[in-house]
Design a protein around this motif. Structure first.
Motif, PDB file in Angstrom:
ATOM      1  N   VAL A   4     -46.358   2.296 -63.696  1.00 52.85           N
ATOM      2  CA  VAL A   4     -44.909   2.246 -63.446  1.00 52.85           C
ATOM      3  C   VAL A   4     -44.595   2.794 -62.054  1.00 52.85           C
ATOM      4  CG1 VAL A   4     -42.650   3.105 -64.172  1.00 52.85           C
ATOM      5  CG2 VAL A   4     -44.303   2.372 -65.890  1.00 52.85           C
ATOM      6  N   VAL A   5     -45.243   3.882 -61.692  1.00 54.40           N
ATOM      7  CA  VAL A   5     -45.016   4.475 -60.365  1.00 54.40           C
ATOM      8  C   VAL A   5     -45.524   3.531 -59.281  1.00 54.40           C
ATOM      9  CG1 VAL A   5     -45.478   6.446 -58.864  1.00 54.40           C
ATOM     10  CG2 VAL A   5     -45.139   6.807 -61.312  1.00 54.40           C
ATOM     11  N   ARG A   6     -46.678   2.899 -59.518  1.00 50.80           N
ATOM     12  CA  ARG A   6     -47.191   1.925 -58.545  1.00 50.80           C
ATOM     13  C   ARG A   6     -46.196   0.793 -58.333  1.00 50.80           C
ATOM     14  NH1 ARG A   6     -52.120   2.179 -61.270  1.00 50.80           N
ATOM     15  NH2 ARG A   6     -51.928   0.035 -61.992  1.00 50.80           N
ATOM     16  N   SER A   7     -45.616   0.301 -59.420  1.00 49.84           N
ATOM     17  CA  SER A   7     -44.634  -0.788 -59.320  1.00 49.84           C
ATOM     18  C   SER A   7     -43.409  -0.352 -58.532  1.00 49.84           C
ATOM     19  CB  SER A   7     -44.212  -1.253 -60.726  1.00 49.84           C
ATOM     20  OG  SER A   7     -45.314  -1.782 -61.428  1.00 49.84           O
ATOM     21  N   MET A   8     -42.978   0.880 -58.755  1.00 49.85           N
ATOM     22  CA  MET A   8     -41.816   1.417 -58.050  1.00 49.85           C
ATOM     23  C   MET A   8     -42.101   1.514 -56.548  1.00 49.85           C
ATOM     24  SD  MET A   8     -40.090   5.172 -58.576  1.00 49.85           S
ATOM     25  CE  MET A   8     -41.567   5.972 -57.920  1.00 49.85           C
ATOM     26  N   TYR A  49     -51.936  -3.359 -51.368  1.00 52.57           N
ATOM     27  CA  TYR A  49     -53.117  -3.241 -52.224  1.00 52.57           C
ATOM     28  C   TYR A  49     -52.945  -2.017 -53.127  1.00 52.57           C
ATOM     29  CZ  TYR A  49     -54.518  -6.135 -48.322  1.00 52.57           C
ATOM     30  OH  TYR A  49     -54.541  -7.114 -47.357  1.00 52.57           O
ATOM     31  N   GLU A  50     -53.691  -1.988 -54.217  1.00 50.86           N
ATOM     32  CA  GLU A  50     -53.510  -0.924 -55.202  1.00 50.86           C
ATOM     33  C   GLU A  50     -54.840  -0.336 -55.651  1.00 50.86           C
ATOM     34  OE1 GLU A  50     -50.817  -1.876 -58.442  1.00 50.86           O
ATOM     35  OE2 GLU A  50     -49.998  -3.547 -57.283  1.00 50.86           O
ATOM     36  N   ALA A  51     -54.850   0.982 -55.842  1.00 48.52           N
ATOM     37  CA  ALA A  51     -56.005   1.686 -56.405  1.00 48.52           C
ATOM     38  C   ALA A  51     -55.493   2.658 -57.456  1.00 48.52           C
ATOM     39  CB  ALA A  51     -56.760   2.439 -55.314  1.00 48.52           C
ATOM     40  N   CYS A  52     -56.120   2.665 -58.615  1.00 49.16           N
ATOM     41  CA  CYS A  52     -55.695   3.579 -59.670  1.00 49.16           C
ATOM     42  C   CYS A  52     -56.652   4.762 -59.816  1.00 49.16           C
ATOM     43  CB  CYS A  52     -55.555   2.842 -61.007  1.00 49.16           C
ATOM     44  SG  CYS A  52     -57.070   2.074 -61.581  1.00 49.16           S
ATOM     45  N   ARG A  53     -57.708   4.765 -59.000  1.00 51.96           N
ATOM     46  CA  ARG A  53     -58.686   5.852 -59.017  1.00 51.96           C
ATOM     47  C   ARG A  53     -59.029   6.268 -57.587  1.00 51.96           C
ATOM     48  NH1 ARG A  53     -61.665   6.892 -63.420  1.00 51.96           N
ATOM     49  NH2 ARG A  53     -63.409   7.526 -62.088  1.00 51.96           N
ATOM     50  N   GLY A  54     -59.287   7.554 -57.408  1.00 59.34           N
ATOM     51  CA  GLY A  54     -59.602   8.049 -56.081  1.00 59.34           C
ATOM     52  C   GLY A  54     -60.894   7.496 -55.526  1.00 59.34           C
ATOM     53  N   THR A  97     -63.138   2.484 -50.383  1.00 60.71           N
ATOM     54  CA  THR A  97     -63.641   1.107 -50.365  1.00 60.71           C
ATOM     55  C   THR A  97     -62.539   0.134 -49.953  1.00 60.71           C
ATOM     56  OG1 THR A  97     -65.240   1.602 -52.113  1.00 60.71           O
ATOM     57  CG2 THR A  97     -64.703  -0.716 -51.759  1.00 60.71           C
ATOM     58  N   LEU A  98     -61.338   0.323 -50.507  1.00 63.37           N
ATOM     59  CA  LEU A  98     -60.218  -0.564 -50.188  1.00 63.37           C
ATOM     60  C   LEU A  98     -59.738  -0.365 -48.750  1.00 63.37           C
ATOM     61  CD1 LEU A  98     -58.249  -0.386 -53.562  1.00 63.37           C
ATOM     62  CD2 LEU A  98     -59.451  -2.369 -52.622  1.00 63.37           C
ATOM     63  N   ILE A  99     -59.790   0.872 -48.265  1.00 63.90           N
ATOM     64  CA  ILE A  99     -59.401   1.108 -46.863  1.00 63.90           C
ATOM     65  C   ILE A  99     -60.373   0.385 -45.928  1.00 63.90           C
ATOM     66  CG2 ILE A  99     -59.203   2.843 -45.031  1.00 63.90           C
ATOM     67  CD1 ILE A  99     -58.249   4.826 -47.157  1.00 63.90           C
ATOM     68  N   ARG A 100     -61.662   0.497 -46.218  1.00 66.93           N
ATOM     69  CA  ARG A 100     -62.660  -0.191 -45.380  1.00 66.93           C
ATOM     70  C   ARG A 100     -62.448  -1.707 -45.417  1.00 66.93           C
ATOM     71  NH1 ARG A 100     -66.310   2.985 -48.512  1.00 66.93           N
ATOM     72  NH2 ARG A 100     -66.699   5.015 -47.530  1.00 66.93           N
TER      73      ARG A 100
END
Length: 208
Positions: A12-16, A30-35, A40-43
């Protein structure tokens, strides 16, 4: 084309946050739900800005910032967290964050922070004087917390949430012996003598 990575474990917070970013003209989000997915996503995507929660599962936010700094990744980190600024903002600044926004604030604060960092400014809360906002015990305990390294504070948070040494070792890519050493060091530095007291200390100082 402006791009962003949202590192937040609550859908919900990600959607907001995504709605806020879209309203500010971000096209690639882009979205990440884990640290442990963030770097990896930044690279892979090289986002302009990273919206980072400090309480991520996998690898905590402070540890993520340390790794971003170590690898000299070019991205602006906006911390968006429920943890209070007076306990975390200075530490996040030292770790390389360019903005700190509490989730309890209005969404306009998040918009303002994103817009500020995108044009080269920083965005941090004005924290009241500790002599006014804290009692004597809390002031002295905050001084102890301020002396902890980011890794020590992260391990303290995991321990306070009930994680076992082996779990923490796996999450943080450390040996079991290293985590045990950190735990012993924390009890000495914070003047506590058990895991229960560590948790009480963390709760009392809004660390979890």
């Amino acid at each position: 084309m402006k791009s962003a990575l949202i590192a937040e474990d609550h859908p919900v917070v990600r959607s907001m946050i995504k709605l806020v970013l879209k309203g500010e003209g971000f096209k690639r989000i882009y979205e990440a739900c884990r640290g442990d997915k963030v770097l990896t996503l930044i690279r892979e995507h090289q986002p302009d800005v990273v919206l980072l929660d400090l309480g991520l599962p996998g690898v905590a936010g402070l540890e993520v910032m340390d790794r971003i700094k170590t690898e000299k990744m070019r991205c602006r980190v906006v911390v968006f967290t429920s943890l209070e600024a007076q306990f975390y903002q200075d530490r996040c600044m030292r770790a390389g964050a360019v903005a700190y926004v509490c989730k309890s604030k209005d969404l306009d604060d998040l918009k303002a922070a994103v817009n500020c960092v995108m044009v080269g400014y920083t965005y941090f809360a004005q924290i009241p004087s500790s002599s006014v906002s804290m009692g004597e015990l809390q002031r002295s305990e905050k001084q102890l917390i301020d002396r902890l390294s980011n890794r020590e504070l992260t391990i303290l948070q995991y321990l306070a949430r009930g994680s076992k040494n082996l779990e923490i070792a796996e999450i943080m890519h450390l040996s079991y012996k290293t985590v045990s050493t950190y735990k012993t060091r924390l009890t000495l530095k914070l003047n506590v003598n058990s895991s229960v007291h560590l948790r009480d200390f963390a709760l009392r100082n809004h660390l979890i």
